[in-house]
Structures are given as structure tokens and as C-alpha cells.
Design a protein around this motif. Structure first.
Motif, PDB file in Angstrom:
ATOM      1  N   UNK A   1       6.215  -9.633  -6.483  1.00 20.89           N
ATOM      2  CA  UNK A   1       7.492  -9.780  -5.787  1.00 20.89           C
ATOM      3  C   UNK A   1       8.003 -11.216  -5.932  1.00 20.89           C
ATOM      4  N   UNK A   2       7.114 -12.181  -5.705  1.00 19.07           N
ATOM      5  CA  UNK A   2       7.503 -13.588  -5.826  1.00 19.07           C
ATOM      6  C   UNK A   2       7.937 -13.930  -7.248  1.00 19.07           C
ATOM      7  N   UNK A   3       7.221 -13.414  -8.225  1.00 20.81           N
ATOM      8  CA  UNK A   3       7.567 -13.696  -9.622  1.00 20.81           C
ATOM      9  C   UNK A   3       8.865 -13.009 -10.022  1.00 20.81           C
ATOM     10  N   UNK A   4       9.095 -11.798  -9.518  1.00 23.90           N
ATOM     11  CA  UNK A   4      10.307 -11.063  -9.858  1.00 23.90           C
ATOM     12  C   UNK A   4      11.554 -11.740  -9.308  1.00 23.90           C
ATOM     13  N   UNK A   5      11.462 -12.242  -8.092  1.00 23.96           N
ATOM     14  CA  UNK A   5      12.620 -12.842  -7.432  1.00 23.96           C
ATOM     15  C   UNK A   5      12.617 -14.366  -7.499  1.00 23.96           C
TER      16      UNK A   5
ATOM     17  N   UNK B   1       2.441 -21.133  -4.958  1.00 24.16           N
ATOM     18  CA  UNK B   1       2.346 -20.021  -4.010  1.00 24.16           C
ATOM     19  C   UNK B   1       2.189 -18.684  -4.730  1.00 24.16           C
ATOM     20  N   UNK B   2       2.814 -18.537  -5.888  1.00 20.37           N
ATOM     21  CA  UNK B   2       2.637 -17.305  -6.672  1.00 20.37           C
ATOM     22  C   UNK B   2       1.177 -17.179  -7.102  1.00 20.37           C
ATOM     23  N   UNK B   3       0.588 -18.289  -7.515  1.00 21.90           N
ATOM     24  CA  UNK B   3      -0.823 -18.276  -7.913  1.00 21.90           C
ATOM     25  C   UNK B   3      -1.705 -17.954  -6.703  1.00 21.90           C
ATOM     26  N   UNK B   4      -1.400 -18.566  -5.557  1.00 15.16           N
ATOM     27  CA  UNK B   4      -2.162 -18.304  -4.331  1.00 15.16           C
ATOM     28  C   UNK B   4      -2.066 -16.826  -3.953  1.00 15.16           C
ATOM     29  N   UNK B   5      -0.862 -16.262  -4.022  1.00 15.37           N
ATOM     30  CA  UNK B   5      -0.673 -14.848  -3.684  1.00 15.37           C
ATOM     31  C   UNK B   5      -1.412 -13.945  -4.668  1.00 15.37           C
ATOM     32  N   UNK B   6      -1.472 -14.352  -5.921  1.00 10.15           N
ATOM     33  CA  UNK B   6      -2.187 -13.537  -6.915  1.00 10.15           C
ATOM     34  C   UNK B   6      -3.688 -13.565  -6.670  1.00 10.15           C
ATOM     35  N   UNK B   7      -4.203 -14.727  -6.286  1.00  8.34           N
ATOM     36  CA  UNK B   7      -5.645 -14.849  -6.053  1.00  8.34           C
ATOM     37  C   UNK B   7      -6.057 -14.186  -4.744  1.00  8.34           C
ATOM     38  N   UNK B   8      -5.312 -14.444  -3.670  1.00  7.93           N
ATOM     39  CA  UNK B   8      -5.735 -14.008  -2.344  1.00  7.93           C
ATOM     40  C   UNK B   8      -5.037 -12.748  -1.834  1.00  7.93           C
ATOM     41  N   UNK B   9      -4.025 -12.287  -2.538  1.00 11.05           N
ATOM     42  CA  UNK B   9      -3.296 -11.098  -2.102  1.00 11.05           C
ATOM     43  C   UNK B   9      -4.068  -9.833  -2.432  1.00 11.05           C
ATOM     44  N   UNK B  10      -3.461  -8.697  -2.122  1.00 14.40           N
ATOM     45  CA  UNK B  10      -4.138  -7.425  -2.412  1.00 14.40           C
ATOM     46  C   UNK B  10      -4.297  -7.224  -3.920  1.00 14.40           C
ATOM     47  N   UNK B  11      -5.439  -6.720  -4.301  1.00 13.77           N
ATOM     48  CA  UNK B  11      -5.718  -6.477  -5.715  1.00 13.77           C
ATOM     49  C   UNK B  11      -5.138  -5.132  -6.108  1.00 13.77           C
ATOM     50  N   UNK B  12      -4.523  -5.094  -7.289  1.00 15.67           N
ATOM     51  CA  UNK B  12      -3.969  -3.859  -7.811  1.00 15.67           C
ATOM     52  C   UNK B  12      -4.971  -3.251  -8.780  1.00 15.67           C
ATOM     53  N   UNK B  13      -4.899  -1.930  -8.971  1.00 11.69           N
ATOM     54  CA  UNK B  13      -5.890  -1.244  -9.819  1.00 11.69           C
ATOM     55  C   UNK B  13      -5.900  -1.746 -11.239  1.00 11.69           C
TER      56      UNK B  13
END
Length: 169
Positions: free
Chosen positions: A112-116, A153-165
């Protein structure tokens, strides 16, 4: 003014301690990470403002008057300008902490962060315009680190956010 700047990390600590009783046990373990990082980022933003923005910004503002007008700066005006700008930079540097919390709560994802990203640039420039005095220089000087923090913050969200399949890190 100095007392306010010194006590802001303590106020951040008190705010976190107010929130902690409402958190679940697995959420509380992140407070030990978030609190020091939050205080560090606040001081980093304040130091960036003090050592980079204020010297160059004041030089620019004083020279903008030209040679025919002599600027007269009152000490109270300088201190209120200094305090407002330093606190604004300190608060603005909290973006990775906010994104970390939102990613952990699964409210926001790195995709979401990367898209917007383009929308974020407009929002960052708008926030910088609100938080800084009415000149383009200090707005850009605040917007550039905010954009860098957005990318972090995008990197932080990728590391600590929910993992996708289908996602590999």
C-alpha cells in the motif's frame, strides 16, 4: 524552551506508559523497541533541525530582506521559532514508528505504501508547508528527510508487517 525540549522524550515515555495497560501481552514486547527508537528519532529530528535547518534557514531568512532593510530579531521570536521548528522536526521524524505500529496492527502494508508513493509526496509537502515557516527552503528541508523516512518506513512495514504467501524477503 530548553526545558520543553529536554522533557519531550519523558512525555513520549509517559504517553507510551499510558497506552501499555491497554495492550495485549504479545503487543507489549514491542514497547521495549518502540520507546527507545521513538526517543532517538525525536532527538535525531531535533538535531537535524538545530545543526542543518536553523543555521541555513536563518541565514536565508535574514538575507531575504536585502541590503536596504535591516532585520531585527527579538530573542522571544527566535526562541519560539526555534522551539516550533525543533518540535516539528522531532515529531515528523516519528514516521517509521507510526508505520511500524500500523504494520504490526495490519492496518497498512508495504505494498500500500509503495503503491501510493506519489500521494505520499504530496502529503509530505503539505505537512512540511504546515509545520514550517512560510518559505519554500525550510519546507523542502523538512520534506526531503520525511520522504527518506517514508522510504525507510516501507522497508520497516515489509520486514515487520504481515507476511504474504507469495512474498520472499
Amino acid at each position: 524552551f530548553f526545558g520543553v525540549l529536554v522533557t519531550i522524550p519523558y512525555m513520549i515515555y509517559e504517553m507510551w506508559m499510558f497506552v501499555v495497560p491497554g495492550l495485549r501481552r504479545n503487543e507489549r514486547k514491542y514497547i521495549g523497541i518502540i520507546l527507545p527508537v521513538s526517543i532517538f528519532l525525536f532527538w535525531l529530528g531535533g538535531a537535524f533541525c538545530y545543526f542543518v535547518v536553523l543555521p541555513v534557514g536563518l541565514k536565508y531568512l535574514v538575507s531575504a530582506a536585502g541590503e536596504t532593510i535591516e532585520p531585527i530579531i527579538k530573542l522571544s521570536s527566535y526562541f519560539s521559532f526555534f522551539l516550533m521548528l525543533t518540535v516539528a522536526f522531532g515529531v515528523a521524524f516519528q514516521m517509521p514508528v507510526v508505520i511500524f505500529i500500523l504494520a504490526k496492527l495490519q492496518i497498512i502494508s508495504w505494498r500500500f505504501l509503495a503503491t501510493y508513493r506519489r500521494h505520499a509526496i504530496v502529503i509530505i509537502l503539505s505537512v512540511a508547508a504546515i509545520l514550517t515557516p512560510p518559505d519554500v527552503f525550510t519546507q523542502i528541508v523538512l520534506a526531503v528527510p520525511l520522504y527518506i523516512l517514508y522510504e525507510i518506513s516501507i522497508i520497516v512495514a515489509r520486514i515487520f508487517g504481515p507476511k504474504e504467501e507469495n512474498e520472499e524477503i
